[in-house]
Every structure is written in C-alpha cells, then in structure tokens.
Design a protein around this motif. Structure first.
Motif, PDB file in Angstrom:
ATOM      1  N   SER A   1       0.851  -1.188   0.000  1.00 41.01           N
ATOM      2  CA  SER A   1       0.000   0.000   0.000  1.00 41.01           C
ATOM      3  C   SER A   1       0.889   1.241   0.000  1.00 41.01           C
ATOM      4  CB  SER A   1      -0.869  -0.027   1.257  1.00 41.01           C
ATOM      5  OG  SER A   1      -1.614   1.143   1.371  1.00 41.01           O
ATOM      6  N   PRO A   2       0.519   2.277  -0.735  1.00 45.40           N
ATOM      7  CA  PRO A   2       1.418   3.425  -0.863  1.00 45.40           C
ATOM      8  C   PRO A   2       1.754   4.133   0.446  1.00 45.40           C
ATOM      9  CG  PRO A   2      -0.646   3.824  -2.046  1.00 45.40           C
ATOM     10  CD  PRO A   2      -0.681   2.422  -1.547  1.00 45.40           C
ATOM     11  N   TYR A   3       0.799   4.250   1.337  1.00 45.68           N
ATOM     12  CA  TYR A   3       1.079   5.028   2.543  1.00 45.68           C
ATOM     13  C   TYR A   3       0.967   4.205   3.821  1.00 45.68           C
ATOM     14  CZ  TYR A   3       0.954   8.780  -0.799  1.00 45.68           C
ATOM     15  OH  TYR A   3       1.224   9.573  -1.879  1.00 45.68           O
ATOM     16  N   GLY A   4       0.838   2.884   3.711  1.00 42.76           N
ATOM     17  CA  GLY A   4       0.731   2.043   4.894  1.00 42.76           C
ATOM     18  C   GLY A   4       2.077   1.619   5.459  1.00 42.76           C
ATOM     19  N   SER A   5       3.108   1.696   4.648  1.00 45.04           N
ATOM     20  CA  SER A   5       4.467   1.353   5.071  1.00 45.04           C
ATOM     21  C   SER A   5       5.408   2.176   4.201  1.00 45.04           C
ATOM     22  CB  SER A   5       4.738  -0.147   4.886  1.00 45.04           C
ATOM     23  OG  SER A   5       4.869  -0.458   3.518  1.00 45.04           O
ATOM     24  N   GLU A   6       6.680   1.962   4.344  1.00 49.86           N
ATOM     25  CA  GLU A   6       7.644   2.687   3.521  1.00 49.86           C
ATOM     26  C   GLU A   6       8.180   1.843   2.375  1.00 49.86           C
ATOM     27  OE1 GLU A   6      10.638   4.666   5.792  1.00 49.86           O
ATOM     28  OE2 GLU A   6       9.177   5.825   6.916  1.00 49.86           O
ATOM     29  N   ARG A   7       7.590   0.678   2.147  1.00 49.76           N
ATOM     30  CA  ARG A   7       8.079  -0.194   1.084  1.00 49.76           C
ATOM     31  C   ARG A   7       7.950   0.448  -0.286  1.00 49.76           C
ATOM     32  NH1 ARG A   7       4.852  -5.297   2.500  1.00 49.76           N
ATOM     33  NH2 ARG A   7       5.157  -5.714   0.307  1.00 49.76           N
ATOM     34  N   LEU A   8       6.815   1.053  -0.574  1.00 42.73           N
ATOM     35  CA  LEU A   8       6.643   1.688  -1.877  1.00 42.73           C
ATOM     36  C   LEU A   8       7.546   2.901  -2.006  1.00 42.73           C
ATOM     37  CD1 LEU A   8       3.608   1.461  -3.951  1.00 42.73           C
ATOM     38  CD2 LEU A   8       4.847   3.588  -4.043  1.00 42.73           C
ATOM     39  N   LEU A   9       7.684   3.657  -0.952  1.00 45.07           N
ATOM     40  CA  LEU A   9       8.622   4.790  -0.960  1.00 45.07           C
ATOM     41  C   LEU A   9      10.033   4.296  -1.267  1.00 45.07           C
ATOM     42  CD1 LEU A   9       9.447   7.753  -0.441  1.00 45.07           C
ATOM     43  CD2 LEU A   9       9.570   7.178   1.995  1.00 45.07           C
ATOM     44  N   SER A  10      10.435   3.209  -0.648  1.00 41.39           N
ATOM     45  CA  SER A  10      11.772   2.653  -0.905  1.00 41.39           C
ATOM     46  C   SER A  10      11.921   2.211  -2.356  1.00 41.39           C
ATOM     47  CB  SER A  10      12.041   1.470   0.026  1.00 41.39           C
ATOM     48  OG  SER A  10      12.072   1.897   1.369  1.00 41.39           O
ATOM     49  N   ALA A  11      10.884   1.598  -2.926  1.00 41.99           N
ATOM     50  CA  ALA A  11      10.933   1.179  -4.329  1.00 41.99           C
ATOM     51  C   ALA A  11      11.097   2.385  -5.253  1.00 41.99           C
ATOM     52  CB  ALA A  11       9.672   0.401  -4.690  1.00 41.99           C
ATOM     53  N   LEU A  12      10.380   3.464  -4.966  1.00 43.93           N
ATOM     54  CA  LEU A  12      10.483   4.657  -5.805  1.00 43.93           C
ATOM     55  C   LEU A  12      11.813   5.365  -5.618  1.00 43.93           C
ATOM     56  CD1 LEU A  12       6.837   6.005  -5.517  1.00 43.93           C
ATOM     57  CD2 LEU A  12       7.948   5.007  -7.531  1.00 43.93           C
ATOM     58  N   ARG A  13      12.323   5.395  -4.414  1.00 43.87           N
ATOM     59  CA  ARG A  13      13.632   6.018  -4.184  1.00 43.87           C
ATOM     60  C   ARG A  13      14.717   5.256  -4.944  1.00 43.87           C
ATOM     61  NH1 ARG A  13      15.059   6.073   1.541  1.00 43.87           N
ATOM     62  NH2 ARG A  13      16.764   7.385   0.862  1.00 43.87           N
ATOM     63  N   LEU A  14      14.656   3.923  -4.902  1.00 42.01           N
ATOM     64  CA  LEU A  14      15.624   3.112  -5.645  1.00 42.01           C
ATOM     65  C   LEU A  14      15.464   3.333  -7.150  1.00 42.01           C
ATOM     66  CD1 LEU A  14      17.849   1.028  -5.904  1.00 42.01           C
ATOM     67  CD2 LEU A  14      16.102  -0.755  -5.693  1.00 42.01           C
ATOM     68  N   THR A  15      14.232   3.377  -7.620  1.00 43.38           N
ATOM     69  CA  THR A  15      13.974   3.625  -9.037  1.00 43.38           C
ATOM     70  C   THR A  15      14.604   4.937  -9.476  1.00 43.38           C
ATOM     71  OG1 THR A  15      11.926   2.346  -9.020  1.00 43.38           O
ATOM     72  CG2 THR A  15      12.153   4.016 -10.749  1.00 43.38           C
ATOM     73  N   LEU A  16      14.380   5.998  -8.719  1.00 38.36           N
ATOM     74  CA  LEU A  16      14.938   7.308  -9.063  1.00 38.36           C
ATOM     75  C   LEU A  16      16.462   7.288  -9.017  1.00 38.36           C
ATOM     76  CD1 LEU A  16      12.343   9.596  -7.254  1.00 38.36           C
ATOM     77  CD2 LEU A  16      12.596   9.234  -9.724  1.00 38.36           C
ATOM     78  N   ALA A  17      17.029   6.571  -8.062  1.00 36.34           N
ATOM     79  CA  ALA A  17      18.491   6.470  -7.978  1.00 36.34           C
ATOM     80  C   ALA A  17      19.051   5.717  -9.187  1.00 36.34           C
ATOM     81  CB  ALA A  17      18.902   5.788  -6.677  1.00 36.34           C
ATOM     82  N   LEU A  18      18.394   4.634  -9.591  1.00 32.10           N
ATOM     83  CA  LEU A  18      18.841   3.882 -10.764  1.00 32.10           C
ATOM     84  C   LEU A  18      18.760   4.737 -12.026  1.00 32.10           C
ATOM     85  CD1 LEU A  18      17.062   0.496 -10.008  1.00 32.10           C
ATOM     86  CD2 LEU A  18      19.544   0.845 -10.134  1.00 32.10           C
ATOM     87  N   LEU A  19      17.674   5.482 -12.159  1.00 30.38           N
ATOM     88  CA  LEU A  19      17.480   6.298 -13.355  1.00 30.38           C
ATOM     89  C   LEU A  19      18.364   7.537 -13.386  1.00 30.38           C
ATOM     90  CD1 LEU A  19      13.609   5.982 -13.600  1.00 30.38           C
ATOM     91  CD2 LEU A  19      15.304   4.930 -15.123  1.00 30.38           C
ATOM     92  N   SER A  20      18.936   7.892 -12.249  1.00 28.31           N
ATOM     93  CA  SER A  20      19.821   9.063 -12.210  1.00 28.31           C
ATOM     94  C   SER A  20      21.194   8.754 -12.809  1.00 28.31           C
ATOM     95  CB  SER A  20      19.977   9.570 -10.775  1.00 28.31           C
ATOM     96  OG  SER A  20      20.771   8.674 -10.020  1.00 28.31           O
ATOM     97  N   GLN A  21      21.424   7.492 -13.115  1.00 32.77           N
ATOM     98  CA  GLN A  21      22.676   7.075 -13.737  1.00 32.77           C
ATOM     99  C   GLN A  21      22.392   6.772 -15.208  1.00 32.77           C
ATOM    100  OE1 GLN A  21      24.701   4.092 -11.387  1.00 32.77           O
ATOM    101  NE2 GLN A  21      23.671   4.824  -9.558  1.00 32.77           N
ATOM    102  N   PRO A  22      22.543   7.771 -16.077  1.00 29.17           N
ATOM    103  CA  PRO A  22      22.155   7.628 -17.487  1.00 29.17           C
ATOM    104  C   PRO A  22      22.759   6.398 -18.154  1.00 29.17           C
ATOM    105  CG  PRO A  22      22.792   9.895 -17.010  1.00 29.17           C
ATOM    106  CD  PRO A  22      23.145   9.067 -15.795  1.00 29.17           C
ATOM    107  N   GLY A  23      21.889   5.668 -18.843  1.00 23.81           N
ATOM    108  CA  GLY A  23      22.333   4.509 -19.611  1.00 23.81           C
ATOM    109  C   GLY A  23      22.635   3.269 -18.795  1.00 23.81           C
ATOM    110  N   ALA A  24      22.482   3.337 -17.483  1.00 25.51           N
ATOM    111  CA  ALA A  24      22.835   2.191 -16.645  1.00 25.51           C
ATOM    112  C   ALA A  24      21.761   1.111 -16.639  1.00 25.51           C
ATOM    113  CB  ALA A  24      23.109   2.652 -15.209  1.00 25.51           C
ATOM    114  N   ALA A  25      20.489   1.520 -16.696  1.00 26.79           N
ATOM    115  CA  ALA A  25      19.430   0.531 -16.568  1.00 26.79           C
ATOM    116  C   ALA A  25      18.137   1.011 -17.203  1.00 26.79           C
ATOM    117  CB  ALA A  25      19.185   0.215 -15.098  1.00 26.79           C
ATOM    118  N   GLN A  26      17.404   0.029 -17.718  1.00 25.70           N
ATOM    119  CA  GLN A  26      16.025   0.244 -18.104  1.00 25.70           C
ATOM    120  C   GLN A  26      15.205  -0.241 -16.910  1.00 25.70           C
ATOM    121  OE1 GLN A  26      14.526  -2.437 -21.091  1.00 25.70           O
ATOM    122  NE2 GLN A  26      12.727  -1.168 -21.494  1.00 25.70           N
TER     123      GLN A  26
END
Length: 117
Positions: A11-36
């Motif tokens: 659930s988006p606001y019931g725990s921090e799991r979704l927040l952690s997934a989005l933070r990791l996603t943004l970190a991965l995407l901040s490295q151009p060309g590293a990952a789809q």
C-alpha cells in the motif's frame, strides 16, 4: 544496459516499502544509460498511480512515480488489481498503463534483475 523489474505490492502510505521502491527507481534512473527500469504495481500499490492525488503529508508518491516515468521508467498496473479497486484507466497518471499477468511474466523473463517490494 541492464533491465531491472520492480514489482510492488505494498500500500502506498501504509508502510515505507513503496517509498523505498520509488527512491531506488529514481536512484537507478539518475545514472544515465545504466538501466532500463520497469515497475509493475500489484494489489494496493495500484492506488499509487491515481492521477491528481492529494496527500496529507509529503512525500507524494504519485509525484515520485511521475518523476520516474519522466526519467524513462515504464509503469504498469495489474488489471485485475485495478478492477478489484474500481480503478479505471482514465483515472491513472499520464503514462501509466494497465498490464496483465502474461505481460508481467514476459517482463520477468526478460529482466536481468527482479526486485519485489
């Protein structure tokens, strides 16, 4: 370039799991060309993709999801999970698509890494 699939059930606001997934996603995407990066939202996580949400306290996970898509992430929500919650395609953030289990199976087989939150 690696293909990374993140499946999110939380659930988006019931725990921090979704927040952690989005933070990791943004970190991965901040490295151009590293990952789809592909995100597949299941269960209560599908409500993260509702357009124009108002949240009581930051962060707004819908805004983070939009930022991830602007950086190149592909986001799909589970059709049966969305249907069970009365969530129609026209209520989703621009760019989010309705997905299916066969599609998730294809994404899983094509991924170099699969992470689940």
């Amino acid at each position: 370039m690696q293909t990374i699939l993140l499946t999110v059930n939380a659930s988006p606001y019931g725990s921090e799991r979704l927040l952690s997934a989005l933070r990791l996603t943004l970190a991965l995407l901040s490295q151009p060309g590293a990952a789809q990066v592909r995100l597949f939202l299941l269960s209560d996580a599908v409500s993260t993709a509702i357009n124009q949400q108002t949240v009581a306290t930051p962060p707004n996970l819908g805004e983070m999801l939009s930022e991830a898509m602007a950086l190149g992430a592909t986001v799909h929500v589970c059709r049966s999970c969305a249907d069970a919650r009365g969530l129609k395609a026209e209520r989703l953030l621009p760019g989010v698509q309705i997905g299916s289990m066969p599609e998730l199976a294809e994404w899983t087989l094509a991924a170099d890494k699969v992470l689940s939150f």
